[in-house]
Design a protein around this motif. Structure first.
Motif, PDB file in Angstrom:
ATOM      1  N   ASP A 294      44.116  38.966  39.205  1.00 48.13           N
ATOM      2  CA  ASP A 294      45.403  39.671  39.146  1.00 48.13           C
ATOM      3  C   ASP A 294      45.288  40.991  38.396  1.00 48.13           C
ATOM      4  O   ASP A 294      46.142  41.346  37.587  1.00 48.13           O
ATOM      5  N   GLY A 295      44.194  41.715  38.636  1.00 47.39           N
ATOM      6  CA  GLY A 295      43.983  43.015  38.021  1.00 47.39           C
ATOM      7  C   GLY A 295      43.455  42.979  36.600  1.00 47.39           C
ATOM      8  O   GLY A 295      43.269  44.022  35.985  1.00 47.39           O
ATOM      9  N   VAL A 296      43.205  41.781  36.061  1.00 45.23           N
ATOM     10  CA  VAL A 296      42.703  41.637  34.696  1.00 45.23           C
ATOM     11  C   VAL A 296      41.211  41.310  34.733  1.00 45.23           C
ATOM     12  O   VAL A 296      40.804  40.316  35.343  1.00 45.23           O
ATOM     13  N   ALA A 297      40.405  42.161  34.094  1.00 47.00           N
ATOM     14  CA  ALA A 297      38.959  41.926  34.022  1.00 47.00           C
ATOM     15  C   ALA A 297      38.675  40.905  32.925  1.00 47.00           C
ATOM     16  O   ALA A 297      39.148  41.051  31.795  1.00 47.00           O
ATOM     17  N   ILE A 298      37.914  39.864  33.283  1.00 45.89           N
ATOM     18  CA  ILE A 298      37.630  38.751  32.376  1.00 45.89           C
ATOM     19  C   ILE A 298      36.128  38.492  32.350  1.00 45.89           C
ATOM     20  O   ILE A 298      35.479  38.451  33.392  1.00 45.89           O
ATOM     21  N   ALA A 299      35.582  38.323  31.140  1.00 43.95           N
ATOM     22  CA  ALA A 299      34.179  37.936  30.970  1.00 43.95           C
ATOM     23  C   ALA A 299      34.156  36.436  30.664  1.00 43.95           C
ATOM     24  O   ALA A 299      34.830  35.983  29.740  1.00 43.95           O
ATOM     25  N   VAL A 300      33.387  35.692  31.443  1.00 52.99           N
ATOM     26  CA  VAL A 300      33.293  34.243  31.276  1.00 52.99           C
ATOM     27  C   VAL A 300      31.875  33.902  30.846  1.00 52.99           C
ATOM     28  O   VAL A 300      30.903  34.397  31.427  1.00 52.99           O
ATOM     29  N   VAL A 301      31.765  33.049  29.814  1.00 52.89           N
ATOM     30  CA  VAL A 301      30.468  32.682  29.252  1.00 52.89           C
ATOM     31  C   VAL A 301      30.406  31.172  29.062  1.00 52.89           C
ATOM     32  O   VAL A 301      31.357  30.564  28.590  1.00 52.89           O
TER      33      VAL A 301
ATOM     34  N   ALA B 140      36.463  32.487  27.947  1.00 56.94           N
ATOM     35  CA  ALA B 140      36.911  33.623  28.757  1.00 56.94           C
ATOM     36  C   ALA B 140      37.603  34.621  27.837  1.00 56.94           C
ATOM     37  O   ALA B 140      38.544  34.267  27.131  1.00 56.94           O
ATOM     38  N   ILE B 141      37.093  35.858  27.826  1.00 61.32           N
ATOM     39  CA  ILE B 141      37.699  36.913  27.006  1.00 61.32           C
ATOM     40  C   ILE B 141      37.889  38.156  27.868  1.00 61.32           C
ATOM     41  O   ILE B 141      37.295  38.282  28.939  1.00 61.32           O
ATOM     42  N   GLY B 142      38.721  39.072  27.364  1.00 60.68           N
ATOM     43  CA  GLY B 142      38.896  40.348  28.049  1.00 60.68           C
ATOM     44  C   GLY B 142      37.557  41.041  28.205  1.00 60.68           C
ATOM     45  O   GLY B 142      36.741  41.050  27.285  1.00 60.68           O
ATOM     46  N   ASP B 143      37.313  41.608  29.373  1.00 59.23           N
ATOM     47  CA  ASP B 143      35.994  42.159  29.680  1.00 59.23           C
ATOM     48  C   ASP B 143      35.809  43.607  29.233  1.00 59.23           C
ATOM     49  O   ASP B 143      34.749  44.173  29.421  1.00 59.23           O
ATOM     50  N   THR B 144      36.813  44.215  28.628  1.00 54.50           N
ATOM     51  CA  THR B 144      36.686  45.616  28.257  1.00 54.50           C
ATOM     52  C   THR B 144      36.600  45.765  26.747  1.00 54.50           C
ATOM     53  O   THR B 144      37.493  45.328  26.013  1.00 54.50           O
ATOM     54  N   CYS B 145      35.529  46.382  26.275  1.00 53.68           N
ATOM     55  CA  CYS B 145      35.347  46.636  24.850  1.00 53.68           C
ATOM     56  C   CYS B 145      36.506  47.495  24.343  1.00 53.68           C
ATOM     57  O   CYS B 145      36.902  48.459  25.008  1.00 53.68           O
ATOM     58  N   THR B 146      37.029  47.140  23.178  1.00 52.69           N
ATOM     59  CA  THR B 146      38.153  47.895  22.624  1.00 52.69           C
ATOM     60  C   THR B 146      37.717  49.209  21.961  1.00 52.69           C
ATOM     61  O   THR B 146      38.560  50.015  21.602  1.00 52.69           O
ATOM     62  N   HIS B 147      36.426  49.425  21.839  1.00 48.04           N
ATOM     63  CA  HIS B 147      35.929  50.687  21.281  1.00 48.04           C
ATOM     64  C   HIS B 147      35.786  51.738  22.370  1.00 48.04           C
ATOM     65  O   HIS B 147      36.010  52.913  22.141  1.00 48.04           O
ATOM     66  N   GLY B 148      35.387  51.301  23.549  1.00 46.31           N
ATOM     67  CA  GLY B 148      35.199  52.212  24.669  1.00 46.31           C
ATOM     68  C   GLY B 148      35.430  51.459  25.961  1.00 46.31           C
ATOM     69  O   GLY B 148      35.496  50.238  25.975  1.00 46.31           O
ATOM     70  N   ASP B 149      35.568  52.154  27.033  1.00 48.03           N
ATOM     71  CA  ASP B 149      35.853  51.529  28.328  1.00 48.03           C
ATOM     72  C   ASP B 149      34.560  50.994  28.941  1.00 48.03           C
ATOM     73  O   ASP B 149      34.076  51.491  29.952  1.00 48.03           O
ATOM     74  N   ILE B 150      33.990  49.971  28.284  1.00 42.79           N
ATOM     75  CA  ILE B 150      32.703  49.399  28.667  1.00 42.79           C
ATOM     76  C   ILE B 150      32.904  47.928  29.030  1.00 42.79           C
ATOM     77  O   ILE B 150      33.599  47.200  28.329  1.00 42.79           O
ATOM     78  N   SER B 151      32.267  47.485  30.107  1.00 42.15           N
ATOM     79  CA  SER B 151      32.353  46.085  30.514  1.00 42.15           C
ATOM     80  C   SER B 151      31.511  45.221  29.574  1.00 42.15           C
ATOM     81  O   SER B 151      30.302  45.393  29.464  1.00 42.15           O
ATOM     82  N   LEU B 152      32.174  44.289  28.884  1.00 37.78           N
ATOM     83  CA  LEU B 152      31.456  43.403  27.965  1.00 37.78           C
ATOM     84  C   LEU B 152      30.529  42.437  28.703  1.00 37.78           C
ATOM     85  O   LEU B 152      29.527  41.996  28.150  1.00 37.78           O
ATOM     86  N   SER B 153      30.855  42.114  29.946  1.00 36.09           N
ATOM     87  CA  SER B 153      30.020  41.156  30.686  1.00 36.09           C
ATOM     88  C   SER B 153      28.621  41.702  30.955  1.00 36.09           C
ATOM     89  O   SER B 153      27.725  40.951  31.320  1.00 36.09           O
TER      90      SER B 153
END
Length: 117
Positions: A23-30, A39-52
């Motif tokens: 639903d438009g939300v990027a999620i990193a699953v580990v 499952a956490i938000g996939d975007t680093c809060t420091h920069g627009d970087i995919s945490l996955s």
């Protein structure tokens, strides 16, 4: 809205993040070494970087209340998979943590349901 089925637990490699968009939300699953799924938000809060695309640190011997972490590959901020808190700079804002349900070997996440920590 019901939780979305993302994948089977077997499709998750141990201590590696996998990216999903629900639903438009990027999620990193580990899945950690103990078999727990986060499952956490996939975007680093420091920069627009995919945490996955980052690195999972799963030091079960440490017994940390923050549990395993996901490290941003670009600047090194580590986020707790349990709480979403950044444990190292430069990030100082947490990422959302989503409720995970494992049913019949499949992982379900609802991006509208975050875990209060």
């Amino acid at each position: 809205m019901p939780a979305s089925q993302l994948c089977s637990v077997d499709e998750l490699s141990e201590n590696e993040a996998k990216r999903f968009v629900v639903d438009g939300v990027a999620i990193a699953v580990v899945k950690d070494a103990a078999g727990d799924v986060f499952a956490i938000g996939d975007t680093c809060t420091h920069g627009d970087i995919s945490l996955s695309e980052g690195f999972v640190e799963d030091d079960a011997s440490a017994g940390s209340v923050d549990g395993p972490t996901l490290e941003c590959w670009a600047h090194g901020s580590q986020f707790s998979l349990r709480t979403g808190k950044p444990l190292t700079l430069p990030a100082y804002e947490p990422v959302p943590v989503f409720q995970v349900e494992v049913r019949d070997g499949f992982v379900f996440v609802d991006p509208a349901v975050t875990v209060a920590v």
